[in-house]
Scaffold this motif. Structure first.
Motif, PDB file in Angstrom:
ATOM      1  N   GLN A   1      50.517  58.206  38.121  1.00  0.00           N
ATOM      2  CA  GLN A   1      50.221  57.179  37.116  1.00  0.00           C
ATOM      3  C   GLN A   1      48.809  56.626  37.257  1.00  0.00           C
ATOM      4  OE1 GLN A   1      53.252  54.205  37.506  1.00  0.00           O
ATOM      5  NE2 GLN A   1      54.930  55.621  37.112  1.00  0.00           N
ATOM      6  N   ASP A   2      48.040  57.122  38.209  1.00  0.00           N
ATOM      7  CA  ASP A   2      46.648  56.694  38.441  1.00  0.00           C
ATOM      8  C   ASP A   2      46.545  55.210  38.763  1.00  0.00           C
ATOM      9  OD1 ASP A   2      45.652  59.206  38.113  1.00  0.00           O
ATOM     10  OD2 ASP A   2      45.272  58.965  35.958  1.00  0.00           O
ATOM     11  N   ILE A   3      47.532  54.701  39.508  1.00  0.00           N
ATOM     12  CA  ILE A   3      47.461  53.302  39.931  1.00  0.00           C
ATOM     13  C   ILE A   3      46.335  53.151  40.951  1.00  0.00           C
ATOM     14  CG2 ILE A   3      48.694  51.456  41.122  1.00  0.00           C
ATOM     15  CD1 ILE A   3      51.259  52.510  39.975  1.00  0.00           C
ATOM     16  N   GLY A   4      45.404  52.270  40.685  1.00  0.00           N
ATOM     17  CA  GLY A   4      44.270  52.055  41.575  1.00  0.00           C
ATOM     18  C   GLY A   4      43.142  53.045  41.423  1.00  0.00           C
ATOM     19  N   ALA A   5      43.245  53.971  40.459  1.00  0.00           N
ATOM     20  CA  ALA A   5      42.177  54.965  40.267  1.00  0.00           C
ATOM     21  C   ALA A   5      40.999  54.334  39.528  1.00  0.00           C
ATOM     22  CB  ALA A   5      42.715  56.164  39.489  1.00  0.00           C
ATOM     23  N   LEU A   6      39.788  54.814  39.813  1.00  0.00           N
ATOM     24  CA  LEU A   6      38.581  54.315  39.170  1.00  0.00           C
ATOM     25  C   LEU A   6      38.228  55.201  37.976  1.00  0.00           C
ATOM     26  CD1 LEU A   6      36.376  53.503  42.288  1.00  0.00           C
ATOM     27  CD2 LEU A   6      37.718  51.915  40.905  1.00  0.00           C
ATOM     28  N   LEU A   7      37.898  54.549  36.872  1.00  0.00           N
ATOM     29  CA  LEU A   7      37.505  55.303  35.694  1.00  0.00           C
ATOM     30  C   LEU A   7      36.128  55.937  35.921  1.00  0.00           C
ATOM     31  CD1 LEU A   7      38.586  52.787  32.907  1.00  0.00           C
ATOM     32  CD2 LEU A   7      39.798  54.828  33.671  1.00  0.00           C
ATOM     33  N   PRO A   8      35.899  57.136  35.429  1.00  0.00           N
ATOM     34  CA  PRO A   8      34.589  57.778  35.621  1.00  0.00           C
ATOM     35  C   PRO A   8      33.512  57.088  34.789  1.00  0.00           C
ATOM     36  CG  PRO A   8      35.982  59.098  34.183  1.00  0.00           C
ATOM     37  CD  PRO A   8      36.855  58.002  34.708  1.00  0.00           C
ATOM     38  N   ILE A   9      32.294  57.056  35.296  1.00  0.00           N
ATOM     39  CA  ILE A   9      31.170  56.454  34.577  1.00  0.00           C
ATOM     40  C   ILE A   9      30.058  57.491  34.475  1.00  0.00           C
ATOM     41  CG2 ILE A   9      31.733  54.113  35.314  1.00  0.00           C
ATOM     42  CD1 ILE A   9      29.529  54.321  37.389  1.00  0.00           C
ATOM     43  N   GLN A  10      29.173  57.294  33.474  1.00  0.00           N
ATOM     44  CA  GLN A  10      28.048  58.187  33.248  1.00  0.00           C
ATOM     45  C   GLN A  10      26.732  57.606  33.753  1.00  0.00           C
ATOM     46  OE1 GLN A  10      28.645  61.229  32.163  1.00  0.00           O
ATOM     47  NE2 GLN A  10      30.829  60.747  31.916  1.00  0.00           N
ATOM     48  N   LYS A  11      26.579  56.300  33.673  1.00  0.00           N
ATOM     49  CA  LYS A  11      25.308  55.674  34.057  1.00  0.00           C
ATOM     50  C   LYS A  11      25.505  54.655  35.161  1.00  0.00           C
ATOM     51  CE  LYS A  11      23.031  56.277  29.576  1.00  0.00           C
ATOM     52  NZ  LYS A  11      22.355  55.595  28.460  1.00  0.00           N
ATOM     53  N   GLY A  12      26.150  53.549  34.846  1.00  0.00           N
ATOM     54  CA  GLY A  12      26.289  52.481  35.811  1.00  0.00           C
ATOM     55  C   GLY A  12      25.362  51.321  35.503  1.00  0.00           C
ATOM     56  N   ARG A  13      25.594  50.200  36.173  1.00  0.00           N
ATOM     57  CA  ARG A  13      24.857  48.980  35.869  1.00  0.00           C
ATOM     58  C   ARG A  13      23.364  49.113  36.135  1.00  0.00           C
ATOM     59  NH1 ARG A  13      27.517  45.563  38.922  1.00  0.00           N
ATOM     60  NH2 ARG A  13      26.012  45.405  40.609  1.00  0.00           N
ATOM     61  N   ALA A  14      22.975  49.829  37.187  1.00  0.00           N
ATOM     62  CA  ALA A  14      21.555  49.941  37.529  1.00  0.00           C
ATOM     63  C   ALA A  14      20.766  50.625  36.408  1.00  0.00           C
ATOM     64  CB  ALA A  14      21.388  50.703  38.842  1.00  0.00           C
ATOM     65  N   LEU A  15      21.317  51.673  35.842  1.00  0.00           N
ATOM     66  CA  LEU A  15      20.619  52.369  34.758  1.00  0.00           C
ATOM     67  C   LEU A  15      20.595  51.536  33.478  1.00  0.00           C
ATOM     68  CD1 LEU A  15      21.830  56.061  35.232  1.00  0.00           C
ATOM     69  CD2 LEU A  15      19.679  55.007  35.949  1.00  0.00           C
ATOM     70  N   VAL A  16      21.643  50.767  33.246  1.00  0.00           N
ATOM     71  CA  VAL A  16      21.644  49.875  32.080  1.00  0.00           C
ATOM     72  C   VAL A  16      20.542  48.824  32.240  1.00  0.00           C
ATOM     73  CG1 VAL A  16      22.989  48.191  30.775  1.00  0.00           C
ATOM     74  CG2 VAL A  16      24.077  50.281  31.603  1.00  0.00           C
ATOM     75  N   GLU A  17      20.383  48.293  33.441  1.00  0.00           N
ATOM     76  CA  GLU A  17      19.309  47.330  33.685  1.00  0.00           C
ATOM     77  C   GLU A  17      17.941  47.982  33.471  1.00  0.00           C
ATOM     78  OE1 GLU A  17      21.472  44.532  37.087  1.00  0.00           O
ATOM     79  OE2 GLU A  17      20.195  46.209  37.667  1.00  0.00           O
ATOM     80  N   GLN A  18      17.798  49.227  33.880  1.00  0.00           N
ATOM     81  CA  GLN A  18      16.521  49.918  33.664  1.00  0.00           C
ATOM     82  C   GLN A  18      16.242  50.124  32.182  1.00  0.00           C
ATOM     83  OE1 GLN A  18      16.369  53.547  35.949  1.00  0.00           O
ATOM     84  NE2 GLN A  18      16.779  52.507  37.896  1.00  0.00           N
ATOM     85  N   GLU A  19      17.269  50.403  31.396  1.00  0.00           N
ATOM     86  CA  GLU A  19      17.077  50.530  29.949  1.00  0.00           C
ATOM     87  C   GLU A  19      16.597  49.207  29.344  1.00  0.00           C
ATOM     88  OE1 GLU A  19      20.584  51.925  28.099  1.00  0.00           O
ATOM     89  OE2 GLU A  19      20.568  53.895  29.102  1.00  0.00           O
ATOM     90  N   ILE A  20      17.218  48.119  29.736  1.00  0.00           N
ATOM     91  CA  ILE A  20      16.789  46.806  29.231  1.00  0.00           C
ATOM     92  C   ILE A  20      15.355  46.516  29.662  1.00  0.00           C
ATOM     93  CG2 ILE A  20      17.273  44.328  29.269  1.00  0.00           C
ATOM     94  CD1 ILE A  20      20.186  45.001  29.813  1.00  0.00           C
ATOM     95  N   PHE A  21      15.046  46.824  30.923  1.00  0.00           N
ATOM     96  CA  PHE A  21      13.704  46.567  31.439  1.00  0.00           C
ATOM     97  C   PHE A  21      12.648  47.379  30.681  1.00  0.00           C
ATOM     98  CE2 PHE A  21      10.257  47.903  34.273  1.00  0.00           C
ATOM     99  CZ  PHE A  21       9.755  46.684  34.663  1.00  0.00           C
ATOM    100  N   ALA A  22      12.921  48.658  30.451  1.00  0.00           N
ATOM    101  CA  ALA A  22      11.937  49.510  29.774  1.00  0.00           C
ATOM    102  C   ALA A  22      11.679  49.033  28.344  1.00  0.00           C
ATOM    103  CB  ALA A  22      12.419  50.962  29.777  1.00  0.00           C
ATOM    104  N   ALA A  23      12.746  48.677  27.634  1.00  0.00           N
ATOM    105  CA  ALA A  23      12.578  48.241  26.241  1.00  0.00           C
ATOM    106  C   ALA A  23      11.875  46.888  26.165  1.00  0.00           C
ATOM    107  CB  ALA A  23      13.936  48.186  25.552  1.00  0.00           C
ATOM    108  N   ALA A  24      12.239  45.956  27.063  1.00  0.00           N
ATOM    109  CA  ALA A  24      11.652  44.613  27.009  1.00  0.00           C
ATOM    110  C   ALA A  24      10.213  44.616  27.515  1.00  0.00           C
ATOM    111  CB  ALA A  24      12.503  43.648  27.830  1.00  0.00           C
ATOM    112  N   ALA A  25       9.912  45.412  28.539  1.00  0.00           N
ATOM    113  CA  ALA A  25       8.549  45.427  29.084  1.00  0.00           C
ATOM    114  C   ALA A  25       7.535  45.885  28.049  1.00  0.00           C
ATOM    115  CB  ALA A  25       8.500  46.327  30.324  1.00  0.00           C
ATOM    116  N   GLU A  26       7.924  46.817  27.199  1.00  0.00           N
ATOM    117  CA  GLU A  26       7.019  47.298  26.159  1.00  0.00           C
ATOM    118  C   GLU A  26       6.717  46.210  25.134  1.00  0.00           C
ATOM    119  OE1 GLU A  26       4.479  49.997  24.518  1.00  0.00           O
ATOM    120  OE2 GLU A  26       5.632  50.188  26.384  1.00  0.00           O
ATOM    121  N   LYS A  27       7.721  45.396  24.845  1.00  0.00           N
ATOM    122  CA  LYS A  27       7.536  44.365  23.816  1.00  0.00           C
ATOM    123  C   LYS A  27       6.757  43.160  24.336  1.00  0.00           C
ATOM    124  CE  LYS A  27      11.552  45.555  21.000  1.00  0.00           C
ATOM    125  NZ  LYS A  27      12.807  45.079  20.379  1.00  0.00           N
ATOM    126  N   VAL A  28       6.906  42.807  25.610  1.00  0.00           N
ATOM    127  CA  VAL A  28       6.210  41.619  26.122  1.00  0.00           C
ATOM    128  C   VAL A  28       4.788  41.945  26.549  1.00  0.00           C
ATOM    129  CG1 VAL A  28       8.390  40.609  26.897  1.00  0.00           C
ATOM    130  CG2 VAL A  28       7.025  41.963  28.501  1.00  0.00           C
TER     131      VAL A  28
END
Length: 344
Positions: free
Chosen positions: A157-184
């Motif tokens: 039943q996959d009790i306690g199993a972790l769902l697979p991810i493609q990027k993760g929080r660190a890469l999401v932060e890098q996306e925000i940083f790259a887009a915002a740094a260009e604008k500021v």
């Protein structure tokens, strides 16, 4: 003479005031923009030390050159899987082009307001493009620690199993940083870093998430409880079985000991009363008297045959009979005889 000294004193005072108005200092943590009638003149002053400007005409505009902090307010935004979360973000920035910064923003309050707009917008766009698990989790391919007591059905039943991810929080932060740094950058600002400070569920969905977590924990707890009850029942069954075994063995031993004792007592009685015929007659008499004692109590009425073995010792018992020392008392139960066959 006094007039001359007065003029000289006035000139000296004017020179001092002009010198103070023309000189200024820039320390190590700031840079300066010189404006004349509100317009910047010359290059920005970025080195520390004593500087000079035109007195009374030019104005020194000081700009911080340290790493500055931006701390946004938590805001609710939806994820790709339609879950509303509250995101709290912070960033570090620095003024790298003071002239451009001065022309576009003028002061730090305007810069903070513009960062609110840009970083908030880019964060909302990044969150909307990713599912919640991508924003929460950081490491891809992580193997969870699973309870070794889980059954095969629970593992399926996959009790306690972790769902697979493609990027993760660190890469999401890098996306925000790259887009915002260009604008500021157009504002003379260099964005140094950006991080999620806190991510929490929206108040409307938080109870549902907690209920699901509680139900999963309750399912595992009920399994442990049922296993514990089964083990307790097994232990109680073994205890009853062992107790019955001990009691049965003890009862068998008691009966064996009682049987041996009865046989030994019977043997002793037999050898004692078979020495002489009168001893056997006396034994028969004492046993009959004992039977009378056990059978007869207050208010008892016996109906005996005249041929009964119990009745034969009572036939000759009377008030004047001295053959037997133990006569029936006056208050003894009533005994009546009934003629008939011995089997009656």
């Amino acid at each position: 003479m006094k007039l001359v000294w007065g003029i000289l004193a006035t000139i000296a005072a004017a020179v001092v005031v002009t010198a103070f108005a023309a000189a200024y200092t820039v320390n190590e943590v700031e840079q300066a923009i010189i404006t004349q009638f509100g317009k910047p003149v010359g290059e920005p002053v970025t080195t520390a030390g004593l500087k000079f400007k035109l007195p009374f005409v030019q104005v020194v505009n000081r700009i911080d050159r340290r790493v500055l902090e931006w701390d946004g307010n938590p805001s609710d935004m939806p994820t790709k899987d339609k879950l509303y979360i509250s995101v709290d973000l912070f960033a570090r920035w620095k003024i790298t082009e003071p002239l451009q910064y001065f022309l576009r923003l003028r002061d730090e309050r305007s810069a903070q307001s513009r960062l609110d707009d840009i970083l908030g917008s880019e964060t909302r766009n990044a969150v909307a493009k990713h599912e919640l698990i991508e924003i929460i989790r950081t490491t891809k391919g992580r193997t969870p620690l699973r309870d070794s007591l889980l059954t095969d059905d629970e593992l399926a039943q996959d009790i306690g199993a972790l769902l697979p991810i493609q990027k993760g929080r660190a890469l999401v932060e890098q996306e925000i940083f790259a887009a915002a740094a260009e604008k500021v950058r157009v504002f003379g600002i260099s964005l140094l870093d950006i991080r999620f400070k806190r991510i929490n569920y929206n108040e409307s969905v938080r109870p549902k998430i907690y209920d699901r977590m509680v139900s999963e924990r309750r399912q595992i707890a009920e399994r442990f409880l049922s296993e514990g009850n089964g083990e307790a029942a097994r232990i109680r069954g073994n205890r009853v079985r062992d107790l019955n075994k001990v009691q049965s063995e003890a009862y068998r031993a008691v009966e064996e000991i009682r049987g041996v004792a009865d046989a030994s007592a019977a043997d002793i009685y037999a050898r004692a009363y078979n020495i002489d015929p009168r001893a056997a007659e006396f034994y028969e008499f004492t046993r009959t008297m004992q039977a009378y004692k056990d059978m007869i109590s207050g208010g008892t009425t016996l109906v005996l045959s005249t041929e009964s073995d119990l009745f034969k010792f009572l036939k000759g018992v009377g008030p004047e009979d001295s053959n037997y020392p133990n006569q029936l008392p006056a208050s003894s139960p009533a005994i009546s005889s009934k003629a008939g066959s011995p089997g009656e």
